[in-house]
Write a protein that holds these residues in place. Structure first.
Motif, PDB file in Angstrom:
ATOM      1  N   UNK A  26     -14.468   9.962  -6.722  1.00 54.50           N
ATOM      2  CA  UNK A  26     -15.764   9.300  -6.859  1.00 54.50           C
ATOM      3  C   UNK A  26     -15.923   8.793  -8.289  1.00 54.50           C
ATOM      4  N   UNK A  27     -15.370   9.541  -9.207  1.00 53.03           N
ATOM      5  CA  UNK A  27     -15.379   9.118 -10.598  1.00 53.03           C
ATOM      6  C   UNK A  27     -14.096   9.611 -11.247  1.00 53.03           C
ATOM      7  N   UNK A  28     -13.632   8.917 -12.274  1.00 57.65           N
ATOM      8  CA  UNK A  28     -12.430   9.350 -12.977  1.00 57.65           C
ATOM      9  C   UNK A  28     -11.179   8.705 -12.394  1.00 57.65           C
ATOM     10  N   UNK A  29     -10.046   9.124 -12.894  1.00 56.08           N
ATOM     11  CA  UNK A  29      -8.780   8.495 -12.513  1.00 56.08           C
ATOM     12  C   UNK A  29      -7.722   9.520 -12.175  1.00 56.08           C
ATOM     13  N   UNK A  44      -1.976   4.444 -10.281  1.00 61.14           N
ATOM     14  CA  UNK A  44      -3.035   5.085  -9.498  1.00 61.14           C
ATOM     15  C   UNK A  44      -2.496   5.537  -8.140  1.00 61.14           C
ATOM     16  N   UNK A  45      -3.017   6.665  -7.656  1.00 59.24           N
ATOM     17  CA  UNK A  45      -2.513   7.197  -6.386  1.00 59.24           C
ATOM     18  C   UNK A  45      -3.195   6.548  -5.187  1.00 59.24           C
ATOM     19  N   UNK A  46      -4.445   6.127  -5.371  1.00 56.88           N
ATOM     20  CA  UNK A  46      -5.236   5.600  -4.250  1.00 56.88           C
ATOM     21  C   UNK A  46      -4.844   4.170  -3.891  1.00 56.88           C
ATOM     22  N   UNK A  47      -4.698   3.919  -2.609  1.00 60.00           N
ATOM     23  CA  UNK A  47      -4.316   2.599  -2.081  1.00 60.00           C
ATOM     24  C   UNK A  47      -3.035   2.073  -2.728  1.00 60.00           C
ATOM     25  N   UNK A  48      -2.096   2.993  -2.921  1.00 59.67           N
ATOM     26  CA  UNK A  48      -0.848   2.582  -3.550  1.00 59.67           C
ATOM     27  C   UNK A  48       0.317   3.324  -2.896  1.00 59.67           C
ATOM     28  N   UNK A  49       0.789   2.836  -1.731  1.00 60.97           N
ATOM     29  CA  UNK A  49       1.838   3.569  -1.013  1.00 60.97           C
ATOM     30  C   UNK A  49       3.119   3.759  -1.823  1.00 60.97           C
ATOM     31  N   UNK A  50       3.324   2.955  -2.867  1.00 60.02           N
ATOM     32  CA  UNK A  50       4.585   3.100  -3.603  1.00 60.02           C
ATOM     33  C   UNK A  50       4.666   4.432  -4.352  1.00 60.02           C
TER      34      UNK A  50
END
Lengths: 237, 303
Positions: free
Chosen positions: B55-58, B65-71
């Motif tokens: 919700x906040x932060x990285x 980034x881990x989110x929306x990044x299948x690689x």
């Protein structure tokens, strides 16, 4: 298209008991047609009711729903989807593999019985028309119900609501809703091939084909995007 | 060197805060994520594995980034808590399919290696739904390890394993950690974390409560005052004798028996029988009254 995903999906589908749900409706349609023929009553009396009322309006969407909502939905439900999602694959590849399997199984298990039923009722031409229309409907429904399994944890319920309320009720009452009815596309395409009084297409064939294509593509694109944002929930939540 | 970095990560569901402003960096080696049930461990792991947006932060894995990044799955493996496997496949088929999905150059060799690592080679041709819980778990670990990931995230990996399987899994995690992999596993059992990991991150109620070497955390946990309720044939005389012991910091006498506060768990539990024996007192009951994990954790948070 990813062959490994397609393979696992097909094995999963045939391995589940839900798969047995695919058989009764096609058997019922063909059985009723056989009964109608044996009764000696003119086929125009029972043909439309069995072929359209049961075949196109019930068997096709229900089979498509069981398969389409199952190819990814059941894996999300039982948690096995994680194994496919934790791979460096474009989400497009996953959705397309699921869609191809769902569409192929639905086309085979609905268009073939519809062909047989049409041929037994009247002519091979009617069978061919029904098979063509059903195939188009099967692909469109598959994309739609696959998307549904990503939008909701209860895709079967939502799918049934669409089939019964939208297509079953509203399209008969409000002519405007026909433009967004897969059932109407199916009938129109079948009618245009078969040219028979048994079928009454209510939307034009180009409209049916274009709308089916738009629905299929849009559903697939949306499904891919939803899968990119797929979230897992813990057991406690 | 592959690291997982969390900077000021929070995650809330509606009004409920599951993870609250956590910053941590995980490097090579085994790290244990310790916390009571419901502390936010799974939420944190899911964010690291790209299955939940903060919700906040990285949250970054090897800088991305881990989110929306299948690689990220090229370098990350996940063993989720839910024990879901395609039961209709054999372990070999399942792990091989995972290797193929990773597009490994030699999927057969990778699957063989992964199944060997978890010692499942002998049973690999049986259907997964015929396996015991521990075997299924090991199969899932093999699938997560098939691409030899730099980062391995495991959610409660020891659940449902018998002691032997547990040891074996701990060994495997050790090996991977020693080989320079970044291993993070969650657990609500202190002893598990102690046996496997050098570094511990303790989270309580969504916050990072303690972080660092397990020995220092263990010391914080064991050197806190412990409270025992003791019942004996002569409570008053036992109370007098216990007060003379260095490990006892306080004794309270009541109708129900003695409430003893001890500074050191181990010393006290060794002292009590000796004292009772010397005084000729029969001890009828000894109950550690604050041994629940929650009380240990709340002590940690308070300190």
């Amino acid at each position: 298209m990813n062959p490994t995903i397609a393979w696992i999906t097909a094995r999963g589908l045939f391995g589940r008991r839900r798969f047995l749900l695919l058989f009764p409706l096609p058997v019922l349609v063909i059985g009723l047609v056989a009964l109608g023929r044996a009764s000696g009553v003119s086929n125009s009396d029972w043909g439309p009711a069995v072929l359209v009322g049961l075949g196109v309006a019930v068997m096709l969407p229900i089979v498509a729903l069981v398969v389409g909502a199952g190819v990814l939905g059941s894996e999300i439900e039982d948690g096995t989807a994680v194994h496919i999602l934790t791979k460096p694959l474009p989400r497009r590849e996953i959705i397309l593999a699921k869609l191809v399997v769902a569409a192929a199984i639905t086309v085979v298990s609905t268009a073939v019985p519809m062909f047989v039923a049409g041929a037994l009722t009247d002519s091979v031409r009617l069978g061919a028309g029904l098979a063509a229309g059903t195939a188009l409907g099967a692909v469109t429904y598959s994309a739609l119900f696959l998307l549904l399994s990503l939008l909701s944890r209860r895709p079967v319920l939502l799918g049934l609501a669409y089939i019964m309320i939208w297509e079953g009720l509203l399209t008969n009452l409000l002519s405007g809703t026909r433009v967004l009815s897969v059932q109407q596309y199916t009938i129109s395409v079948a009618d245009s091939v078969a040219h028979t009084s048994m079928l009454t297409g209510r939307v034009s064939v180009p409209l049916a084909v274009v709308m089916a294509a738009i629905l299929t593509v849009a559903s697939t694109v949306l499904a891919i995007d939803r899968l990119r944002s797929f979230t897992l929930t813990g057991e406690t939540s | 060197m592959t690291t997982v970095e969390l900077s000021n990560v929070s995650r809330w569901y509606g009004n409920v805060v599951a993870v609250n402003d956590i910053t941590m960096t995980l490097g090579p080696g085994v790290t244990g994520l310790l916390g009571p049930n419901g502390a936010g461990k799974t939420t944190l792991l899911h964010m690291m594995a790209g299955f939940l947006p903060p919700s906040r932060g990285e949250v970054r894995v090897a800088g991305a980034p881990a989110w929306r990044n299948p690689s990220v799955y090229r370098i990350l493996g996940l063993v989720s808590e839910r024990e879901a496997v395609h039961g209709f496949l054999t372990a070999w088929e399942f792990v091989l399919a995972n290797a193929k999905l990773h597009r490994l150059p030699n999927p057969e060799a990778a699957a063989r290696r992964a199944l060997g690592l978890v010692e499942m080679t002998g049973a690999q041709d049986r259907r997964i739904d015929q396996y015991s819980k521990g075997m299924r778990q090991r199969t899932r670990v093999a699938a997560a390890l098939v691409h030899d990931p730099e980062v391995l995230v495991l959610d409660e990996p020891f659940n449902g394993m018998d002691p032997r399987q547990r040891l074996q899994m701990m060994d495997l995690l050790h090996q991977l950690g020693d080989a320079g992999r970044t291993i993070l596993f969650s657990s609500h059992i202190l002893e598990e974390v102690e046996q496997v990991s050098g570094t511990v991150q303790v989270i309580v109620a969504g916050r990072l409560a303690a972080s660092g070497d397990y020995r220092s955390i263990r010391r914080m946990m064991t050197h806190r005052p412990h409270v025992f309720s003791v019942h004996s044939s002569d409570d008053r005389r036992l109370a007098v004798a216990l007060m003379g012991q260095a490990s006892v910091t306080g004794v309270e006498l009541s109708g129900a028996g003695l409430t003893v506060q001890a500074g050191d768990y181990g010393t006290f539990t060794r002292t009590l029988p000796k004292v009772a024996l010397a005084e000729g007192i029969r001890v009828r009951r000894v109950l550690p009254s604050d041994e629940s994990l929650e009380s240990v954790f709340s002590y940690l948070v308070a300190s």
